[in-house]
Design a protein around this motif. Structure first.
Motif, PDB file in Angstrom:
ATOM      1  N   GLY A  27       0.807  -1.223   0.000  1.00  0.00           N
ATOM      2  CA  GLY A  27       0.000   0.000   0.000  1.00  0.00           C
ATOM      3  C   GLY A  27       0.840   1.273   0.000  1.00  0.00           C
ATOM      4  N   GLY A  28       2.146   1.142   0.221  1.00  0.00           N
ATOM      5  CA  GLY A  28       2.997   2.334   0.293  1.00  0.00           C
ATOM      6  C   GLY A  28       2.684   3.161   1.535  1.00  0.00           C
ATOM      7  N   VAL A  29       2.523   2.482   2.680  1.00  0.00           N
ATOM      8  CA  VAL A  29       2.143   3.170   3.924  1.00  0.00           C
ATOM      9  C   VAL A  29       3.288   3.084   4.926  1.00  0.00           C
ATOM     10  N   LEU A  30       3.584   4.211   5.571  1.00  0.00           N
ATOM     11  CA  LEU A  30       4.612   4.256   6.622  1.00  0.00           C
ATOM     12  C   LEU A  30       4.086   5.096   7.772  1.00  0.00           C
ATOM     13  N   ARG A  31       4.120   4.526   8.982  1.00  0.00           N
ATOM     14  CA  ARG A  31       3.683   5.280  10.164  1.00  0.00           C
ATOM     15  C   ARG A  31       4.677   5.068  11.295  1.00  0.00           C
ATOM     16  N   TYR A  32       4.975   6.154  12.029  1.00  0.00           N
ATOM     17  CA  TYR A  32       5.771   6.040  13.257  1.00  0.00           C
ATOM     18  C   TYR A  32       4.787   6.075  14.427  1.00  0.00           C
ATOM     19  N   ARG A  33       4.803   5.058  15.246  1.00  0.00           N
ATOM     20  CA  ARG A  33       3.937   5.009  16.441  1.00  0.00           C
ATOM     21  C   ARG A  33       2.485   5.325  16.080  1.00  0.00           C
ATOM     22  N   GLY A  34       2.078   4.935  14.868  1.00  0.00           N
ATOM     23  CA  GLY A  34       0.690   5.127  14.433  1.00  0.00           C
ATOM     24  C   GLY A  34       0.456   6.394  13.630  1.00  0.00           C
ATOM     25  N   TYR A  35       1.385   7.328  13.661  1.00  0.00           N
ATOM     26  CA  TYR A  35       1.192   8.606  12.945  1.00  0.00           C
ATOM     27  C   TYR A  35       1.703   8.499  11.513  1.00  0.00           C
ATOM     28  N   PRO A  36       0.852   8.844  10.505  1.00  0.00           N
ATOM     29  CA  PRO A  36       1.297   8.761   9.108  1.00  0.00           C
ATOM     30  C   PRO A  36       2.502   9.660   8.846  1.00  0.00           C
ATOM     31  N   ILE A  37       3.431   9.151   8.067  1.00  0.00           N
ATOM     32  CA  ILE A  37       4.664   9.885   7.774  1.00  0.00           C
ATOM     33  C   ILE A  37       4.355  11.221   7.103  1.00  0.00           C
TER      34      ILE A  37
END
Ligand code: CMC
Length: 389
Positions: A27-37
């Motif tokens: 999906g091309g998704v990246l999140r740190y601790r749940g927050y979208p990049i």
């Protein structure tokens, strides 16, 4: 004997349970601790993201102030680094090699770091590492160009202070361009963590033996230096320069398809879609070029992307631009020498490395020790030298 699952290069292995970074490669998704990049890149700062990674939550105003003060308190390096350690390198030493060694050398200045079981000791080293690596990185650059070292200016933000240590030439202070400082801060946010990549695996592996975090981070930086990993940003620039002109792009792509080298900055083990970081880097480039002027190599990069994304070879293998494809163009436009590009990746990745190290120790993980499938010779008797033919 036992039954071992063979998974060379960890193609299908989940190394750990981790609550730090979520990555969906399809999906091309990246999140740190749940927050979208995307939200963090637009609205946060690198130091706030470092806090988020290390603590698991965004700070309130007082927590952010305390964190910023704590980091500022530790930006200085022991003077022996400047006077003795860095002076020992050859004049043209690659700054990434100096950084890897310097990170390991930090270990000798903080012997308390060996007590990895004490959370208070761990926290002090986390702060020291985030704070000192930019100072070390800038010192490596200044040494390699024969410039005097610049002490930290703690009245500046984290990223502005790094720019000051890189570029300051006159008193009283360095005045950073706000657009360039913000662009670098965004790049630092994008590079802060990326779950179980090769460098983080090195950090966790060495950390799992309870080696101190400076040594472990030096191993992680060593892994990052490789051209298949963070070293790719340097190779992308060399590739673009060697292509030289947009008209040469089709021939270059034909060579790649014929197996004569790779299209650097393309492809990823996890992303089988556009790397979300690359999208943001591309947007950031526009803001930077407004200030610095357009990097002429951008046209070659855009043409490479256009040709590759419509070519069956790249489509069938799901090869898209990764974070390293456009970042070097920005670094170059900002005046960084090519040798510093991977160092610019390492500085923010420290936050990710120390967070994974902390998580590993909090999970009380056992020492990493995989098995192998032995494919060598059966037992045989030693033959004395004179009897060997
Ligand atoms: N150019 C041309 N062909 C490629 C490329 C590329 N950049 N990347 C992968 N391929 C081909 C590869 O030859 C293979 O083809 P085939 O199936 O015919 O043998 C297929 O695509 C699958 O590639 P792979 O090497 O099995 O994939 P991997 O997951 O082992 O490697 C990678 C991932 C990032 C190491 C690789 O894509 C690569 O070398 N890319 C160029 C270097 C680069 O940009 N690295 C930065 C990665 S992002 C930042 C970071 O990790 O630090």
């Amino acid at each position: 004997p036992g039954i071992w699952i063979s998974d060379p290069s960890f193609m299908t292995t989940a190394l750990a349970s981790s609550a730090i970074t979520y990555l969906d490669g399809e999906g091309g998704v990246l999140r740190y601790r749940g927050y979208p990049i995307e939200q963090l890149a637009e609205r946060s700062s690198y130091l706030e993201v470092a806090y988020l990674l290390v603590h698991g939550e965004l700070p309130d105003a007082a927590q952010l102030q305390t964190w910023t003060d704590e980091i500022r308190m530790h930006t200085y390096l022991h003077d022996n680094f400047r006077k003795r350690f860095l002076d020992g390198f050859h004049y043209d030493a690659h700054p990434m090699g100096m950084l890897v060694s310097g990170m390991a050398a930090l270990s000798t200045f903080y012997p308390e770091a060996k007590d990895v079981t004490d959370p208070a000791v761990r926290r002090r080293q986390i702060i020291r590492m985030i704070a000192k690596v930019p100072t070390l990185a800038a010192a490596c650059h200044r040494y390699s160009v024969g410039m005097p070292f610049v002490y930290p200016d703690n009245s500046l933000s984290f990223t502005e202070n790094f720019l000051s240590m890189m570029w300051k030439v006159a008193e009283p202070r360095y005045e950073p361009d706000p657009v360039l400082a913000r662009a670098l801060d965004v790049l630092f946010i994008l590079h802060a963590d990326h779950e179980q990549n090769c460098g983080t695996l090195a950090m966790r592996t060495v950390g799992s033996a309870h080696a101190d975090p400076y040594i472990a981070a030096s191993a992680a930086a060593a892994a990052l230096s490789g051209p298949l990993h963070g070293g790719a940003n340097e190779q992308v620039l060399r590739m673009l320069a060697s292509i030289g002109h947009v008209d040469n792009v089709p021939a270059f792509i034909a060579d790649v398809k014929a197996g004569k080298g790779k299209l650097m900055g393309f492809g990823h083990r996890v992303y089988k879609n556009y790397d979300p970081r690359a999208k943001i880097v591309k947007q950031t480039a526009d803001a930077v070029f407004e200030v610095t002027g357009r990097n002429p190599l951008l046209d070659i990069a855009l043409k490479l992307e256009e040709v590759a994304l419509s070519d069956e070879y790249f489509i069938s293998r799901k090869l898209y631009p990764n974070v390293d494809f456009y970042s070097g163009l920005i670094y170059q436009a900002m005046g960084f020498p090519t040798e510093m590009f991977t160092v610019l990746f390492a500085i923010p990745r420290v936050a990710g490395w120390v967070t994974h190290w902390q998580e590993l120790l909090e999970q009380d993980a056992k020492i990493y020790r995989p098995r192998q499938l032995y494919v060598g010779r059966e037992s045989r008797d030693y033959v004395p030298l004179e009897q060997r033919s």
